[in-house]
Design a protein around this motif. Structure first.
Motif, PDB file in Angstrom:
ATOM      1  N   GLU A   6      -6.429  -7.098  -0.602  1.00  0.00           N
ATOM      2  CA  GLU A   6      -5.132  -7.386   0.025  1.00  0.00           C
ATOM      3  C   GLU A   6      -3.974  -7.170  -0.939  1.00  0.00           C
ATOM      4  O   GLU A   6      -2.977  -6.564  -0.598  1.00  0.00           O
ATOM      5  CB  GLU A   6      -5.116  -8.824   0.542  1.00  0.00           C
ATOM      6  CG  GLU A   6      -6.118  -9.033   1.679  1.00  0.00           C
ATOM      7  CD  GLU A   6      -5.875 -10.342   2.401  1.00  0.00           C
ATOM      8  OE1 GLU A   6      -5.235 -10.313   3.450  1.00  0.00           O
ATOM      9  OE2 GLU A   6      -6.320 -11.389   1.899  1.00  0.00           O
ATOM     10  N   GLN A   7      -4.127  -7.707  -2.157  1.00  0.00           N
ATOM     11  CA  GLN A   7      -3.119  -7.480  -3.189  1.00  0.00           C
ATOM     12  C   GLN A   7      -3.601  -6.291  -4.012  1.00  0.00           C
ATOM     13  O   GLN A   7      -4.788  -6.197  -4.305  1.00  0.00           O
ATOM     14  CB  GLN A   7      -3.032  -8.715  -4.096  1.00  0.00           C
ATOM     15  CG  GLN A   7      -2.392  -9.916  -3.448  1.00  0.00           C
ATOM     16  CD  GLN A   7      -0.882  -9.808  -3.426  1.00  0.00           C
ATOM     17  OE1 GLN A   7      -0.278  -9.264  -4.344  1.00  0.00           O
ATOM     18  NE2 GLN A   7      -0.278 -10.309  -2.368  1.00  0.00           N
ATOM     19  N   PRO A   8      -2.697  -5.391  -4.386  1.00  0.00           N
ATOM     20  CA  PRO A   8      -3.176  -4.227  -5.133  1.00  0.00           C
ATOM     21  C   PRO A   8      -3.937  -4.632  -6.398  1.00  0.00           C
ATOM     22  O   PRO A   8      -3.497  -5.537  -7.117  1.00  0.00           O
ATOM     23  CB  PRO A   8      -1.888  -3.483  -5.491  1.00  0.00           C
ATOM     24  CG  PRO A   8      -0.763  -4.216  -4.883  1.00  0.00           C
ATOM     25  CD  PRO A   8      -1.267  -5.416  -4.181  1.00  0.00           C
ATOM     26  N   ILE A   9      -5.083  -3.968  -6.626  1.00  0.00           N
ATOM     27  CA  ILE A   9      -5.729  -4.164  -7.918  1.00  0.00           C
ATOM     28  C   ILE A   9      -5.427  -2.925  -8.747  1.00  0.00           C
ATOM     29  O   ILE A   9      -5.377  -1.817  -8.236  1.00  0.00           O
ATOM     30  CB  ILE A   9      -7.255  -4.389  -7.809  1.00  0.00           C
ATOM     31  CG1 ILE A   9      -7.927  -3.294  -6.988  1.00  0.00           C
ATOM     32  CG2 ILE A   9      -7.576  -5.751  -7.242  1.00  0.00           C
ATOM     33  CD1 ILE A   9      -9.409  -3.241  -7.241  1.00  0.00           C
ATOM     34  N   VAL A  10      -5.192  -3.148 -10.024  1.00  0.00           N
ATOM     35  CA  VAL A  10      -4.789  -2.037 -10.878  1.00  0.00           C
ATOM     36  C   VAL A  10      -6.039  -1.394 -11.455  1.00  0.00           C
ATOM     37  O   VAL A  10      -6.860  -2.057 -12.094  1.00  0.00           O
ATOM     38  CB  VAL A  10      -3.835  -2.530 -11.982  1.00  0.00           C
ATOM     39  CG1 VAL A  10      -3.492  -1.390 -12.939  1.00  0.00           C
ATOM     40  CG2 VAL A  10      -2.560  -3.095 -11.350  1.00  0.00           C
ATOM     41  N   TRP A  27      -0.328   2.415  -5.269  1.00  0.00           N
ATOM     42  CA  TRP A  27       0.924   1.816  -5.763  1.00  0.00           C
ATOM     43  C   TRP A  27       1.251   2.314  -7.166  1.00  0.00           C
ATOM     44  O   TRP A  27       0.425   2.189  -8.064  1.00  0.00           O
ATOM     45  CB  TRP A  27       0.779   0.291  -5.751  1.00  0.00           C
ATOM     46  CG  TRP A  27       1.935  -0.483  -6.313  1.00  0.00           C
ATOM     47  CD1 TRP A  27       3.264  -0.274  -6.076  1.00  0.00           C
ATOM     48  CD2 TRP A  27       1.862  -1.621  -7.187  1.00  0.00           C
ATOM     49  NE1 TRP A  27       4.023  -1.210  -6.750  1.00  0.00           N
ATOM     50  CE2 TRP A  27       3.201  -2.045  -7.431  1.00  0.00           C
ATOM     51  CE3 TRP A  27       0.822  -2.330  -7.773  1.00  0.00           C
ATOM     52  CZ2 TRP A  27       3.500  -3.148  -8.253  1.00  0.00           C
ATOM     53  CZ3 TRP A  27       1.109  -3.433  -8.582  1.00  0.00           C
ATOM     54  CH2 TRP A  27       2.440  -3.825  -8.810  1.00  0.00           C
ATOM     55  N   PRO A  63       3.724   1.121  -9.727  1.00  0.00           N
ATOM     56  CA  PRO A  63       4.673   0.016  -9.901  1.00  0.00           C
ATOM     57  C   PRO A  63       6.086   0.507 -10.219  1.00  0.00           C
ATOM     58  O   PRO A  63       6.274   1.369 -11.063  1.00  0.00           O
ATOM     59  CB  PRO A  63       4.072  -0.769 -11.072  1.00  0.00           C
ATOM     60  CG  PRO A  63       2.608  -0.501 -10.983  1.00  0.00           C
ATOM     61  CD  PRO A  63       2.502   0.930 -10.518  1.00  0.00           C
ATOM     62  N   GLY A  64       7.030  -0.052  -9.468  1.00  0.00           N
ATOM     63  CA  GLY A  64       8.438   0.294  -9.683  1.00  0.00           C
ATOM     64  C   GLY A  64       8.844   1.612  -9.033  1.00  0.00           C
ATOM     65  O   GLY A  64      10.014   1.969  -9.059  1.00  0.00           O
ATOM     66  N   VAL A  65       7.903   2.351  -8.461  1.00  0.00           N
ATOM     67  CA  VAL A  65       8.236   3.638  -7.835  1.00  0.00           C
ATOM     68  C   VAL A  65       8.150   3.513  -6.313  1.00  0.00           C
ATOM     69  O   VAL A  65       9.151   3.524  -5.602  1.00  0.00           O
ATOM     70  CB  VAL A  65       7.316   4.770  -8.339  1.00  0.00           C
ATOM     71  CG1 VAL A  65       7.686   6.107  -7.684  1.00  0.00           C
ATOM     72  CG2 VAL A  65       7.388   4.891  -9.856  1.00  0.00           C
ATOM     73  N   ASP A  66       6.934   3.366  -5.799  1.00  0.00           N
ATOM     74  CA  ASP A  66       6.709   3.301  -4.352  1.00  0.00           C
ATOM     75  C   ASP A  66       5.207   3.132  -4.153  1.00  0.00           C
ATOM     76  O   ASP A  66       4.442   3.069  -5.119  1.00  0.00           O
ATOM     77  CB  ASP A  66       7.202   4.594  -3.675  1.00  0.00           C
ATOM     78  CG  ASP A  66       7.569   4.403  -2.197  1.00  0.00           C
ATOM     79  OD1 ASP A  66       7.098   3.426  -1.583  1.00  0.00           O
ATOM     80  OD2 ASP A  66       8.336   5.235  -1.663  1.00  0.00           O
ATOM     81  N   GLU A  67       4.826   3.091  -2.893  1.00  0.00           N
ATOM     82  CA  GLU A  67       3.402   2.983  -2.550  1.00  0.00           C
ATOM     83  C   GLU A  67       3.191   3.851  -1.317  1.00  0.00           C
ATOM     84  O   GLU A  67       4.005   3.821  -0.393  1.00  0.00           O
ATOM     85  CB  GLU A  67       3.079   1.519  -2.240  1.00  0.00           C
ATOM     86  CG  GLU A  67       1.623   1.225  -2.022  1.00  0.00           C
ATOM     87  CD  GLU A  67       1.422  -0.143  -1.387  1.00  0.00           C
ATOM     88  OE1 GLU A  67       2.150  -0.471  -0.424  1.00  0.00           O
ATOM     89  OE2 GLU A  67       0.552  -0.894  -1.859  1.00  0.00           O
ATOM     90  N   ARG A  85      -4.850  -0.799  -2.833  1.00  0.00           N
ATOM     91  CA  ARG A  85      -5.299  -1.797  -1.858  1.00  0.00           C
ATOM     92  C   ARG A  85      -5.887  -1.097  -0.639  1.00  0.00           C
ATOM     93  O   ARG A  85      -5.547   0.042  -0.347  1.00  0.00           O
ATOM     94  CB  ARG A  85      -4.203  -2.801  -1.492  1.00  0.00           C
ATOM     95  CG  ARG A  85      -2.974  -2.203  -0.884  1.00  0.00           C
ATOM     96  CD  ARG A  85      -1.879  -3.242  -0.672  1.00  0.00           C
ATOM     97  NE  ARG A  85      -0.684  -2.582  -0.175  1.00  0.00           N
ATOM     98  CZ  ARG A  85      -0.348  -2.492   1.130  1.00  0.00           C
ATOM     99  NH1 ARG A  85      -1.118  -3.046   2.048  1.00  0.00           N
ATOM    100  NH2 ARG A  85       0.746  -1.860   1.497  1.00  0.00           N
ATOM    101  N   LYS A 125       4.082   1.676   6.486  1.00  0.00           N
ATOM    102  CA  LYS A 125       4.627   0.741   5.497  1.00  0.00           C
ATOM    103  C   LYS A 125       3.553  -0.254   5.097  1.00  0.00           C
ATOM    104  O   LYS A 125       3.083  -0.256   3.984  1.00  0.00           O
ATOM    105  CB  LYS A 125       5.849   0.021   6.058  1.00  0.00           C
ATOM    106  CG  LYS A 125       7.087   0.905   6.106  1.00  0.00           C
ATOM    107  CD  LYS A 125       8.261   0.162   6.733  1.00  0.00           C
ATOM    108  CE  LYS A 125       9.412   1.114   7.022  1.00  0.00           C
ATOM    109  NZ  LYS A 125      10.392   0.488   7.934  1.00  0.00           N
ATOM    110  N   PHE A 164      -1.641  -2.425   7.327  1.00  0.00           N
ATOM    111  CA  PHE A 164      -2.630  -3.303   7.951  1.00  0.00           C
ATOM    112  C   PHE A 164      -2.217  -3.832   9.329  1.00  0.00           C
ATOM    113  O   PHE A 164      -2.689  -4.884   9.767  1.00  0.00           O
ATOM    114  CB  PHE A 164      -3.091  -4.415   7.013  1.00  0.00           C
ATOM    115  CG  PHE A 164      -1.980  -5.276   6.418  1.00  0.00           C
ATOM    116  CD1 PHE A 164      -1.320  -4.861   5.271  1.00  0.00           C
ATOM    117  CD2 PHE A 164      -1.657  -6.500   6.981  1.00  0.00           C
ATOM    118  CE1 PHE A 164      -0.320  -5.652   4.709  1.00  0.00           C
ATOM    119  CE2 PHE A 164      -0.663  -7.302   6.414  1.00  0.00           C
ATOM    120  CZ  PHE A 164       0.000  -6.872   5.272  1.00  0.00           C
TER     121      PHE A 164
END
Lengths: 308, 269
Positions: B4-8, B41, B43-47, B86, B215, B218
């Motif tokens: 659910e939360q992005p894993i890096v 994702w 980070p700081g750019v987009d997903e 994710r 967006k 889910f």
């Protein structure tokens, strides 16, 4: 016989579940889909006069007990949005609520006037989005005087019944509710998202939402939403119909909202937990509760938690 | 388990598929079904959403076609660098045993490459038609051949395989191999529309993987709902059965951008 129909602002709803603004309701077709899935009314995502682009993603994520979002009031502008409302009006088969936002009081009035041409059943005034502070300053819904002025401006510009959606991010929601009720609001909806909050990804060492901060919704905020409805019902002496929004996921959550004082419930985040069929499921669970507890109408439950 | 939360995750390997397409491999047991996607994702750019293009017990891969700022940025990353993931999200393809045909147009070959591997493991006979503008954009050929897939190629300029359309090859294939039960496709909608027509004429089942601006990924934001039925591409899709797609008014006509504004597909047609 159990009757789960209800009424808000003079508009009859076959059941008390309303698709909350910001979920699914980007297009007329998506609203019609929510209606086919059992929603008693559908609310479109808040629209403004000008097209607005979304924040880069992620704009919404789930966490243990809720959702965090900062979509940023994106929209294709009023013309395209009105076509979507008209489509929903034609195909949803349930009341359609147009949610509006604006940057100034005057613009709220202009937007209400324009959107009324699409003949929505109700207009919801979003004076409570927590995600666009930097652009619009403090939400209008955080000050009773400003909230009342916006309400009056909207009422002046439309004959459509008006819902004012309040933010929980205030010291005293009661005074805001009383102010908008006095200014002519036909219905009050509480609550918009709580916060803003933040989730930091500890591996990336960064807030996970692009906007960094985002409003919270879902089961985590439900007790706050229930308390807000309870307070507003008390402050307005039950004279104005309320929509209880915030974490309603099961039939029992809806019943809790009715007992606090709501005549209908907004459902959004629960689509994540129980998918789009949640509207039908919640209606069925409300019906079962009413049968088991010998209630024959929603009205009989509204505000009962206030009785001594 | 859905993330659910992005894993890096660290990029373990980058495979250069063409001058503008890279496949990124990650050490993670994703357990996606062919046709599902993940959100990537930066980070700081987009997903952005990407189809899973490769998967084994321990690893999975996504393939990125560099078209916009995000995909170009992603394609500049090397092994050892990290991205957030994710998912997997959405409904995948139904895997059919027997003889099947896959038609991938351009980067639409990505989810089908994963499907082809999985179908071969099940023992299905797979004909894979790749359509691309030129030889540089023909993806996954060696990998598919190694897996025992029968590969057909069509390019717009004839620089690889037959000059012409993937649909021309499919037309002949359905004529010569009556035993083909099912057609799977992903690519430009104008191509997929022709494939639906061919499948209707030849009475074949067909599954289509569609792309729309997403967006949340889910099923809650409504951004990717298709007209007029309102189904969510990220939730009920991205794979749809052809008879359902025929009810999508906007299919092969328009899509929506990030603000919800309609963008006409195939202008001038």
């Amino acid at each position: 016989m159990v009757d789960i129909s209800t009424s808000i602002g003079g508009i009859r709803l076959g059941n008390p579940t309303i698709l909350a603004s910001g979920f699914m309701g980007v297009t007329g077709a998506s609203m019609a889909y929510a209606a086919r899935s059992g929603a008693g009314a559908v609310t479109m995502k808040s629209l403004g006069l000008e097209p607005r682009k979304v924040h880069p993603c992620p704009v919404v994520l789930s966490f243990d007990k809720g959702l965090i979002n900062a979509v940023g009031l994106s929209g294709s502008g009023i013309e395209e949005s009105m076509a979507e409302i008209e489509f929903a009006k034609k195909h949803a088969g349930v009341p359609v609520i147009a949610s509006i936002f604006a940057g100034t009081k005057k613009e709220f009035g202009m937007t209400a006037k324009e959107v009324s041409k699409a003949k929505p059943d109700l207009i919801e005034v979003n004076i409570s989005c927590p995600n666009v502070h930097s652009e619009f300053g403090r939400p209008f819904g955080t000050d009773p005087k400003t909230a009342a002025e916006v309400t009056r401006e909207v009422k002046k510009n439309t004959k459509v019944p008006v819902i004012v959606k309040l933010t929980p991010n205030v010291v005293d929601i009661k005074e805001i509710a009383v102010a908008v009720a006095k200014a002519g609001a036909d219905v009050i909806n509480a609550i918009n998202t709580l916060g803003p909050g933040m989730i930091i990804n500890i591996t990336a060492k960064k807030p996970v939402l692009f906007n960094k901060r985002g409003g919270l919704s879902g089961p985590a905020v439900r007790p706050i939403a229930v308390r807000c409805i309870y307070d507003i019902y008390e402050a307005t002496k039950g004279k104005i119909p309320l929509i209880g929004t915030g974490g309603v996921t099961y039939g029992n959550d809806a019943v809790e909202m009715f007992m606090a004082g709501a005549s209908a419930v907004g459902i959004g985040s629960a689509i994540h937990y129980r998918d789009i069929g949640v509207f039908r499921k919640v209606s069925l669970e409300i019906t079962n509760f009413m049968k088991a507890n010998r209630y024959s109408s929603i009205k009989e439950m509204v505000g009962v938690a206030h009785e001594n | 388990m859905k993330i659910e939360q992005p894993i890096v995750l660290e990029i373990k390997k980058v495979i250069k598929e063409s001058s503008d397409t890279n496949t990124f491999l990650f050490d993670y047991p994703l357990r996606a079904r062919p046709g599902q996607f993940v959100s990537v994702w930066l980070p700081g750019v987009d997903e952005k959403p990407f189809s899973v293009s490769y998967q084994d017990e321990k690893r999975f891969g996504i393939s990125c076609f560099g078209v916009g700022p995000f995909s170009k940025k992603l394609n500049s990353l090397r092994a050892g660098e990290k991205v957030g993931i994710r998912g997997p999200y959405g409904k995948g393809f139904t895997s059919k045993r027997g003889h099947v045909a896959l038609v991938g147009g351009g980067c639409g070959a990505a989810p089908l490459a994963f499907l082809a591997n999985s179908l071969r493991k099940m023992g299905s006979k797979v004909d894979f038609i790749i359509g691309a503008k030129d030889i540089d954009h023909v993806l996954f050929v060696q990998r598919l051949k190694k897996a025992g897939v029968h590969v057909h190629i069509a390019t717009d300029d004839g620089s690889c395989g037959k000059k012409g359309f993937a649909t021309d090859i499919l037309k002949n294939l359905l004529k010569s191999k009556k035993e083909i039960k099912m057609v799977y496709t992903c690519g430009p909608e104008i191509m997929m529309k022709k494939i639906i027509d061919l499948c209707d004429m030849n009475k074949k089942n067909c599954e289509i993987s569609m792309e729309r601006y997403m967006k949340c990924g889910f099923g809650i934001c409504g951004q990717c709902c298709v007209d007029n039925v309102g189904l969510r591409v990220c939730k009920e899709g991205p794979v749809f059965e052809k008879n359902l797609v025929k009810r999508f008014f906007e299919f092969n006509k328009y899509k929506r951008d990030a603000s919800g504004k309609k963008i006409i597909l195939n202008p001038g047609c």
